[in-house]
Scaffold this active site. Structure first.
Site, PDB file in Angstrom:
ATOM      1  N   ARG A   1      -6.678   6.906  -3.852  1.00 48.50           N
ATOM      2  CA  ARG A   1      -5.868   8.035  -4.369  1.00 48.50           C
ATOM      3  C   ARG A   1      -6.566   8.951  -5.366  1.00 48.50           C
ATOM      4  O   ARG A   1      -5.953   9.905  -5.836  1.00 48.50           O
ATOM      5  CB  ARG A   1      -4.576   7.526  -5.020  1.00 48.50           C
ATOM      6  CG  ARG A   1      -3.708   6.652  -4.139  1.00 48.50           C
ATOM      7  CD  ARG A   1      -3.217   7.380  -2.924  1.00 48.50           C
ATOM      8  NE  ARG A   1      -2.252   6.570  -2.163  1.00 48.50           N
ATOM      9  CZ  ARG A   1      -2.087   6.680  -0.856  1.00 48.50           C
ATOM     10  NH1 ARG A   1      -2.816   7.534  -0.145  1.00 48.50           N
ATOM     11  NH2 ARG A   1      -1.200   5.932  -0.238  1.00 48.50           N
TER      12      ARG A   1
ATOM     13  N   ASP B   1      -5.285  -1.739   4.494  1.00 50.80           N
ATOM     14  CA  ASP B   1      -4.585  -0.447   4.467  1.00 50.80           C
ATOM     15  C   ASP B   1      -3.748  -0.320   3.180  1.00 50.80           C
ATOM     16  O   ASP B   1      -2.627   0.179   3.188  1.00 50.80           O
ATOM     17  CB  ASP B   1      -3.710  -0.230   5.701  1.00 50.80           C
ATOM     18  CG  ASP B   1      -3.310   1.245   5.858  1.00 50.80           C
ATOM     19  OD1 ASP B   1      -3.766   2.089   5.055  1.00 50.80           O
ATOM     20  OD2 ASP B   1      -2.549   1.555   6.794  1.00 50.80           O
TER      21      ASP B   1
ATOM     22  N   ASN C   1      -7.975  10.720   2.560  1.00 52.39           N
ATOM     23  CA  ASN C   1      -6.797  11.572   2.323  1.00 52.39           C
ATOM     24  C   ASN C   1      -6.433  11.667   0.839  1.00 52.39           C
ATOM     25  O   ASN C   1      -5.300  11.437   0.440  1.00 52.39           O
ATOM     26  CB  ASN C   1      -5.602  11.098   3.153  1.00 52.39           C
ATOM     27  CG  ASN C   1      -5.196   9.664   2.858  1.00 52.39           C
ATOM     28  OD1 ASN C   1      -5.971   8.898   2.277  1.00 52.39           O
ATOM     29  ND2 ASN C   1      -4.000   9.295   3.248  1.00 52.39           N
TER      30      ASN C   1
END
Lengths: 424, 332
Positions: free
Chosen positions: A64, A305, A94
């Site tokens: 993050r 994940d 991402n």
């Protein structure tokens, strides 16, 4: 600086070493692995009753940072990794901004070097902004140190772009990681298509949404000669496709997450957003098939994940809730269930957590306990029982559906480059 | 949804408390109610219907604070709840959140926690998202009555339909109920499937294969794509509204084609048994789900069109629900 690990039970599938061995570590590297080492050391760890394994490597997590530090940072995420026995984590692209150029890659590398507690290997985006329209700066990111490319979280729906990405990545020796879900079929769904979705009145995503994309990406890997890795595989059909492709020599591997081999879509009942993820939790039959896949040796890695989200992103209407759950601090315990159920030997499990991922990434000195290898080592007690408590997690987020579960397996000590980074 | 076991009545329960034990403080769906509880609600609704026929009102909700929160527009359900609440002397407030706080970026949780500070007794919720009623219920001590959430459930409509069938046919057990149309996206379909199967009816769902959601047969219904085939045996034909805005052209080619295979057209009239009930939760798309002539027919020879009876019964049934859930005892 010399460190000695004594009296432990070494289980190292890569060197085929299993039994009572001592390890001598010198300057971050394993110097000796022998039955009995009596050399004087600066520090000695008594590993009596513990398993001494190569440090775990997580092929799939979300740290993050940059951009969503309220969910996780490189520091907190790697602390969670260390607590879970992981010594290397591969972090997805991402972030905000997306890791689609060398500047972001360098930022992640720098942060990881300064604040990271374990090794961080960044993944670059396939497409600019994860938009699926044009290639990201793959070559420059490769120079900056990415180990793979992936639009994880999204599927590259444009097959021509995916083909070009594979061709291009091959030129840089990069692995291509596929998030396989045909978005035209899955829509915005994060629940398996079936009875539970029907009862809850939520649109479901069928197995076919995943299998279509696994089949496509295998075909493209065959066409381009790229190395393909299928992320978070969830269905028997996908596993059959990967297995068949491997048999004909396609360079394809796959990972399965602990939650996908532990939980079913029943977990979503009551609109439990902690069980909301993509690809979704499947039904029991599919979970059983994945377990059988482990038994048959068809799966090359277990990956978490790890997807941290703040509680306000989960305490909302189901369709608005963020996808994913955190997994770094529960992965070992959940995986040990496979040993408990006699689907895997302990050695086979450790392979899936260490040398398996290392070989997918082409890491030479990791995932193995032998002289010359990096001293990334995990010591754990496979029998110790614990109750999962989200409040004790190192992660900044608490989105785990396993809170309150009684599980076996506790990480005792984690070493990265010969340094203790976690001690229970 | 978590199913909780009903509490066995204590050995000597106070007489007025009998049957008042509810599985939960909330009414989120008929999936959670046993046949016994459904029967209880229907019986209570019958009492209220008689009360209304005598032009009397009740005070079951006197001093109770009820907030109707309709996130989605609704005419019938909302009016029906409002009248039911007034009939029971509730302190009633309406909120249409799309026009207020949610547009300011407030989350549903924030909003409910704010309302909670005003100590409501009952919240009636209509929301476009499946599961919203349950989410709200988890943030309030008030009883949440689900007035329809997404494609999940619409329990009071299900109860209205049970009530209407029982009223006209005398019983529900063994009656053949045909639910027609958009089973996949209809909350009314789900509530009716649970309600009618629990009450012993034989339920068949029929619609285009694209609107029959996977696993639906596991709810104890017969699944079919042949409407006409099931008409002769049906005691109840329930036509669901086709939500035109939801179809996106993917589920069937056109409304005309839908009507040809799943509309109750005049050609099908001869197949219908005398006395069969024709129901529709409304609002009707005339000429789509039902031929306009049939919808408005008052002929005594053909099927009985009870669509407006459903609406009328809505008030008594909602009074029953409000009264029971406001004065409930819940198994702890």
């Amino acid at each position: 600086m010399k460190l000695l690990i004594k009296n432990g039970t070494v289980v190292d599938p890569a060197s085929k070493r299993e039994g009572h061995f001592d390890l001598l570590i010198n300057n971050g590297t394993i110097q000796k692995v022998e039955r009995k080492i009596s050399t004087a050391a600066d520090e000695t760890i008594n590993a009596d009753g513990l398993i001494v394994a190569p440090g775990f490597i997580d092929l799939h997590c979300h740290l993050r940072e940059p951009g969503q530090e309220y969910k996780e940072t490189i520091r907190s995420g790697t602390a969670a990794a260390a607590a879970g026995g992981f010594t290397t984590v591969v972090c997805m692209a991402n972030t905000e901004p997306v890791n689609d150029n060398a500047v972001i890659t360098e930022f992640i590398q720098k942060k990881a070097k300064e604040e990271g507690i374990v090794n961080v290997l960044p993944v670059g985006a396939i497409s600019r902004g994860l938009k699926g329209e044009s290639l990201a700066d793959i070559g420059q990111m490769a120079e900056a140190g990415i180990v793979a490319i992936s639009d994880d979280g999204r599927t590259v729906m444009n097959s021509a772009l995916m083909r070009k990405a594979m061709q291009y990545a091959r030129g840089f020796g990069l692995l291509v990681i596929s998030h396989a879900e045909d978005e035209t079929l899955s829509g915005a769904s994060s629940i398996n298509e079936g009875l539970v979705a029907t009862e809850l009145g939520l649109p479901g995503s069928p197995n076919a949404a995943e299998e279509i994309m696994v089949a496509r990406d295998i075909a493209l890997a065959e066409l381009t000669g790229a190395r393909l890795h299928v992320a978070h595989l969830t269905t028997k059909g996908s596993l059959e496709l990967v297995t068949a492709a491997r048999k004909r020599g396609v360079q394809v591997t796959c990972e399965v997450t602990p939650h996908h081999f532990t939980l079913t879509d029943e977990m979503v009942r009551g609109y439990n957003t902690l069980a909301k993820m993509r690809p979704p939790l499947r039904k029991q039959e599919e979970v059983d098939e994945l377990k059988l896949g482990f038994k048959k040796g068809l799966i090359q890695a277990i990956a978490t994940d790890h997807a941290p989200h703040a509680s306000f992103e989960k305490e909302v209407e189901f369709h608005l809730a963020a996808n994913g759950l955190i997994g770094l601090e529960t992965a070992l315990s959940l995986s040990l269930q496979l040993v408990e159920e006699k689907l895997l030997t302990l050695s086979e499990l450790i392979r899936l957590l260490s040398s398996g991922p290392a070989s997918i990434l082409g890491l030479k000195n990791k995932g193995i306990l032998q002289p010359g290898a990096d001293a990334d080592i995990t010591l754990f007690d496979p029998k110790a029982s614990r109750v999962v408590d989200i409040n004790s997690f190192r992660s900044r987020s608490k989105n785990s559906p396993f809170h309150g579960w009684r599980l076996k397996g506790e990480v005792h000590t984690t070493l990265v480059g010969g340094k203790v980074v976690f001690r229970d | 949804m978590i199913l909780k076991k009903d509490r066995r009545p204590r050995k000597n329960p106070p007489p007025q408390a009998e049957g008042f034990f509810l599985p939960s403080k909330d009414l989120l769906g008929l999936r959670d109610l046993s046949e016994e509880k459904l029967t209880l609600v229907l019986k209570k609704a019958e009492e209220f219907k008689k009360l209304l026929q005598r032009k009397e009102k009740g005070d079951d909700l006197k001093g109770k604070r009820v907030i109707n929160i309709f996130f989605e527009p609704s005419t019938r359900t909302r009016t029906s709840f409002e009248i039911a609440e007034r009939n029971l002397s509730a302190e009633m407030t309406n909120i249409t959140p799309s026009a207020s706080s949610l547009t300011k970026g407030e989350s549903l949780k924030d909003m409910i926690e704010n309302l909670e500070a005003m100590k409501p007794d009952l919240l009636v919720i209509r929301h476009g998202a499946s599961g919203a009623a349950q989410l709200i219920a988890s943030y309030t001590k008030a009883s949440v009555i689900n007035g329809g959430d997404g494609s999940h459930e619409h329990p009071t409509q299900g109860l209205v339909d049970l009530f209407t069938v029982k009223e006209h046919l005398g019983q529900i057990q063994n009656k053949r109920v045909l639910i027609v149309g958009d089973i996949a996206y209809s909350r009314v379909a789900r509530s009716n499937i649970y309600g009618f199967t629990k009450m012993g009816a034989k339920v068949t769902v029929v619609g285009p294969a694209t609107l029959l959601p996977p696993g639906i047969e596991k709810l104890g219904v017969t699944v079919s794509t042949q409407f006409a085939k099931h008409i002769p045996e049906a005691d109840v034909i329930m036509l669901l509204r086709i939500q035109k805005e939801r179809q996106e052209t993917l589920n069937f080619p056109s409304l005309a084609e839908y009507t040809r295979f799943f509309g109750l057209t005049r050609d099908l009239l001869p197949l219908i048994k005398k006395g069969t009930l024709i129901m529709h939760p409304g609002p009707i798309n005339r000429g789509v789900e039902i031929d306009p002539e049939i919808a408005d027919s008052k002929s005594a020879d053909g099927p009985r069109i009870v669509i407006l009876d459903q609406v009328a019964n809505g008030i008594a049934v909602r009074m029953a629900v409000l009264s029971l859930w406001a004065n409930q005892r819940v198994k702890k």
